[in-house]
Design a protein around this motif. Structure first.
Motif, PDB file in Angstrom:
ATOM      1  N   THR A 101       0.831  -1.195   0.000  1.00  0.00           N
ATOM      2  CA  THR A 101       0.000   0.000   0.000  1.00  0.00           C
ATOM      3  C   THR A 101       0.864   1.242   0.000  1.00  0.00           C
ATOM      4  OG1 THR A 101      -0.105  -0.075   2.421  1.00  0.00           O
ATOM      5  CG2 THR A 101      -1.942  -1.083   1.207  1.00  0.00           C
ATOM      6  N   PRO A 102       0.415   2.324  -0.682  1.00  0.00           N
ATOM      7  CA  PRO A 102      -0.758   2.390  -1.555  1.00  0.00           C
ATOM      8  C   PRO A 102      -0.472   1.772  -2.916  1.00  0.00           C
ATOM      9  CG  PRO A 102       0.408   4.460  -1.639  1.00  0.00           C
ATOM     10  CD  PRO A 102       1.171   3.608  -0.656  1.00  0.00           C
ATOM     11  N   LYS A 103      -1.460   1.701  -3.774  1.00  0.00           N
ATOM     12  CA  LYS A 103      -1.278   1.211  -5.140  1.00  0.00           C
ATOM     13  C   LYS A 103      -0.738   2.314  -6.058  1.00  0.00           C
ATOM     14  CE  LYS A 103      -4.612  -2.584  -5.368  1.00  0.00           C
ATOM     15  NZ  LYS A 103      -4.690  -2.780  -3.924  1.00  0.00           N
ATOM     16  N   PHE A 104      -1.170   3.536  -5.815  1.00  0.00           N
ATOM     17  CA  PHE A 104      -0.742   4.683  -6.598  1.00  0.00           C
ATOM     18  C   PHE A 104      -0.442   5.846  -5.642  1.00  0.00           C
ATOM     19  CE2 PHE A 104      -1.959   2.905 -10.636  1.00  0.00           C
ATOM     20  CZ  PHE A 104      -3.059   2.098 -10.345  1.00  0.00           C
ATOM     21  N   GLN A 105       0.525   6.684  -6.040  1.00  0.00           N
ATOM     22  CA  GLN A 105       0.843   7.861  -5.240  1.00  0.00           C
ATOM     23  C   GLN A 105       1.493   8.902  -6.131  1.00  0.00           C
ATOM     24  OE1 GLN A 105       0.277   8.187  -1.683  1.00  0.00           O
ATOM     25  NE2 GLN A 105       0.630  10.320  -2.252  1.00  0.00           N
ATOM     26  N   VAL A 106       1.083  10.147  -5.955  1.00  0.00           N
ATOM     27  CA  VAL A 106       1.731  11.268  -6.630  1.00  0.00           C
ATOM     28  C   VAL A 106       2.315  12.177  -5.562  1.00  0.00           C
ATOM     29  CG1 VAL A 106       1.454  13.231  -8.177  1.00  0.00           C
ATOM     30  CG2 VAL A 106       0.127  11.141  -8.574  1.00  0.00           C
TER      31      VAL A 106
END
Lengths: 113, 111
Positions: free
Chosen positions: A7-12
């Motif tokens: 976790t997470p799957k996506f991050q910006v």
């Protein structure tokens, strides 16, 4: 069995921000690893933990820190994110048996702007 | 030297054809050579592996050929199927418990 969960799957992130990528495995494996995957460069080892209480640098450790919180969990921290750290990060685990297969999570896609 | 060189970078094969991916390594201390398969959005998963005491290992349609003197090994996928479309990574490891991965081959099997 969930296997290896990331976790997470996506991050910006913006340049200079910090974050921690989480990884947990429920297979009672001793060894855990963090890889990054970039186009044309395969999988490169960032850090690994051969057993609970130990961590060692891999091929590309600069800009990262890790914590082996317990046997199940191994986190990767970016203290001050840079655009060069834009990548897909994979956590993996394996029992402490020579040449046993790596079990990978499904990755975290990180973008640093 | 720790590198593992993999080719080709991408491969297109017709259904039923043979897919061949090649890898070369430099470190003679390596004694474990696995291949991993990765589908989009997923982590890699072990497909097949070989030790240097044998020259070939076959599991179903997948075969590893190993040439110790040339420090090369290859993956052959016989009767390739559209479901085999994925990215394939070779790797090499030794007593350090750390694998060195090749750069990957994106395989597309056309129906």
């Amino acid at each position: 069995n969930a296997g290896v969960t990331q976790t997470p799957k996506f991050q910006v992130l913006k340049t200079g921000q910090s974050m921690t990528l989480q990884c947990a495995q429920d297979m009672n494996h001793n060894s855990m690893y963090w890889y990054r995957q970039d186009p044309g460069m395969g999988l490169r080892l960032i850090y690994y933990s051969a057993s609970e209480g130990t961590t060692d640098k891999g091929e590309v450790p600069n800009g990262y820190n890790v914590s082996r919180l317990n046997k199940r969990e191994f986190s990767l921290r970016l203290e001050s994110a840079a655009p060069s750290q834009t990548s897909v990060y994979f956590c993996a685990s394996t029992p402490l048996v020579l040449n046993s297969p790596l079990h990978f999570g499904n990755g975290t896609r990180l973008t640093v702007t | 030297q720790q590198q593992v060189k993999q080719s080709p970078q991408s491969l297109i094969v017709q259904k039923g054809g043979i897919s061949i991916i090649n890898c070369a390594y430099e470190n003679t201390a390596f004694d474990y050579f696995p291949w991993y398969q990765q589908f989009p959005g997923k982590g890699p998963a072990l497909l097949i592996a070989i030790r240097p005491d044998v020259s070939e290992k076959k599991e179903g349609r997948f075969t590893i050929s190993f040439n110790k003197s040339a420090k090369q090994f290859s993956l052959h996928i016989m009767d390739s199927q559209p479901g085999d479309s994925a990215t394939y990574f070779c790797a090499a490891g030794g007593s350090s418990y750390k694998l060195i991965f090749g750069s990957g081959t994106r395989l597309l099997v056309r129906p």
